[in-house]
Structures are given as structure tokens and as C-alpha cells.
Write a protein that holds these residues in place. Structure first.
Motif, PDB file in Angstrom:
ATOM      1  N   GLN A  20       0.830  -0.825  -0.140  1.00 25.06           N
ATOM      2  CA  GLN A  20       0.233   0.487  -0.299  1.00 25.06           C
ATOM      3  C   GLN A  20       1.217   1.148  -0.200  1.00 25.06           C
ATOM      4  N   ARG A  21       1.921   1.124   0.742  1.00 19.07           N
ATOM      5  CA  ARG A  21       2.464   2.954   0.618  1.00 19.07           C
ATOM      6  C   ARG A  21       3.373   2.671  -0.522  1.00 19.07           C
ATOM      7  N   ARG A  22       3.995   1.894  -1.700  1.00 17.90           N
ATOM      8  CA  ARG A  22       4.100   2.008  -2.552  1.00 17.90           C
ATOM      9  C   ARG A  22       3.370   1.861  -3.848  1.00 17.90           C
ATOM     10  N   ARG A  23       2.141   1.900  -3.533  1.00 15.83           N
ATOM     11  CA  ARG A  23       0.432   2.300  -4.635  1.00 15.83           C
ATOM     12  C   ARG A  23       0.613   4.115  -4.105  1.00 15.83           C
ATOM     13  N   LEU A  24       1.042   4.251  -2.087  1.00 11.95           N
ATOM     14  CA  LEU A  24       0.557   5.865  -2.215  1.00 11.95           C
ATOM     15  C   LEU A  24       1.477   6.401  -1.773  1.00 11.95           C
ATOM     16  N   ILE A  25       2.731   6.376  -2.677  1.00 11.95           N
ATOM     17  CA  ILE A  25       3.606   6.772  -2.706  1.00 11.95           C
ATOM     18  C   ILE A  25       3.513   8.210  -2.298  1.00 11.95           C
ATOM     19  N   GLU A  26       2.640   9.042  -3.283  1.00 12.55           N
ATOM     20  CA  GLU A  26       2.786   9.993  -3.811  1.00 12.55           C
ATOM     21  C   GLU A  26       1.483  10.796  -2.719  1.00 12.55           C
ATOM     22  N   ALA A  27       0.847   9.876  -1.970  1.00  8.08           N
ATOM     23  CA  ALA A  27      -0.081  10.253  -0.621  1.00  8.08           C
ATOM     24  C   ALA A  27       0.914  10.984   0.712  1.00  8.08           C
TER      25      ALA A  27
END
Length: 122
Positions: A20-27
Motif C-alpha cells: 500500500q505504501r508503494r501504491r500511495l507514494i504520492e499521498a
């Protein structure tokens, strides 16, 4: 802002959060979401009455309004923020599905917690 508290000593939990952290890198870069390892701050949610063992058993998060989210509600909040996963939040977080989602999450979390305890991870 969503701050997700999780347990890195659980390999399943750690892998899921890392995904999830990789998918949410911009957030994450924008400060809209943060992921925190409860093992480094075991008293972090004590004001909410959540113990270290509670957080090892289920995901916990605090939202921008200072509310505590637990279990399936955390997963749904993360899916809402994750590009391409909003449909999961809609499917599993709607009024009809949410009670079943919470039950399923809790049963899985209980099994995962028991497995980790038996493996001596904490």
C-alpha cells in the motif's frame, strides 16, 4: 491525514502495508497518509484505550479529525486513498456489506494474530 498503525513483526501485515505504501507514494510524500510501526511507539494510541496487543491484532488508524479507526474500517480508508482501489472501498464499505466485511476482517485478523503468536514473533 490518515495515520495507519501496524505491526512490522507480522510478515503478512508488513507485506500488505509495504504494498500500500508503494501504491500511495504520492499521498505519503504529500503528508496525506503515514504508516507507523507500533513496535517503535507502543503507547501511541493509549489515549484511545488501544494497547500494543490490540494493534498487533488489528490495524488501527487516526484520521484528520482525530478519530480512531480499527480493523476493516482502516482497510476501507486506505483503499479510498489508493489509486485504482476505490472500488474495493465502495464494494466492501457500503452500508450493506460493511457488517460482513468487519466480521470477515476480524476472523482473519484473529487467525493471523494466533499464527504470529505461535511462531513467537512477539
Amino acid at each position: 491525514m490518515l495515520t495507519v498503525w501496524y505491526n512490522t513483526r507480522c510478515p503478512v501485515c508488513d507485506a500488505g502495508i509495504n504494498r500500500q505504501r508503494r501504491r500511495l507514494i504520492e499521498a505519503v510524500k504529500a503528508g496525506r497518509v503515514a504508516f507507523r510501526d507500533i513496535n517503535f511507539e507502543p503507547e501511541a494510541l493509549s489515549a484511545f484505550g488501544a494497547s500494543l496487543e490490540d494493534i498487533r491484532r488489528r490495524l488501527h488508524a487516526t484520521d484528520s479529525e482525530g478519530r480512531l479507526l480499527v480493523g476493516a474500517d482502516v482497510a476501507i480508508a486506505v483503499w479510498r486513498l489508493t489509486p485504482g482501489e476505490g472500488w474495493l472501498a465502495s464494494l466492501f464499505g457500503n452500508v450493506i456489506a460493511l457488517p460482513l466485511t468487519r466480521i470477515a476482517y476480524d476472523r482473519f485478523a484473529d487467525l493471523l494474530y494466533t499464527w504470529n503468536r505461535r511462531k513467537g514473533r512477539w
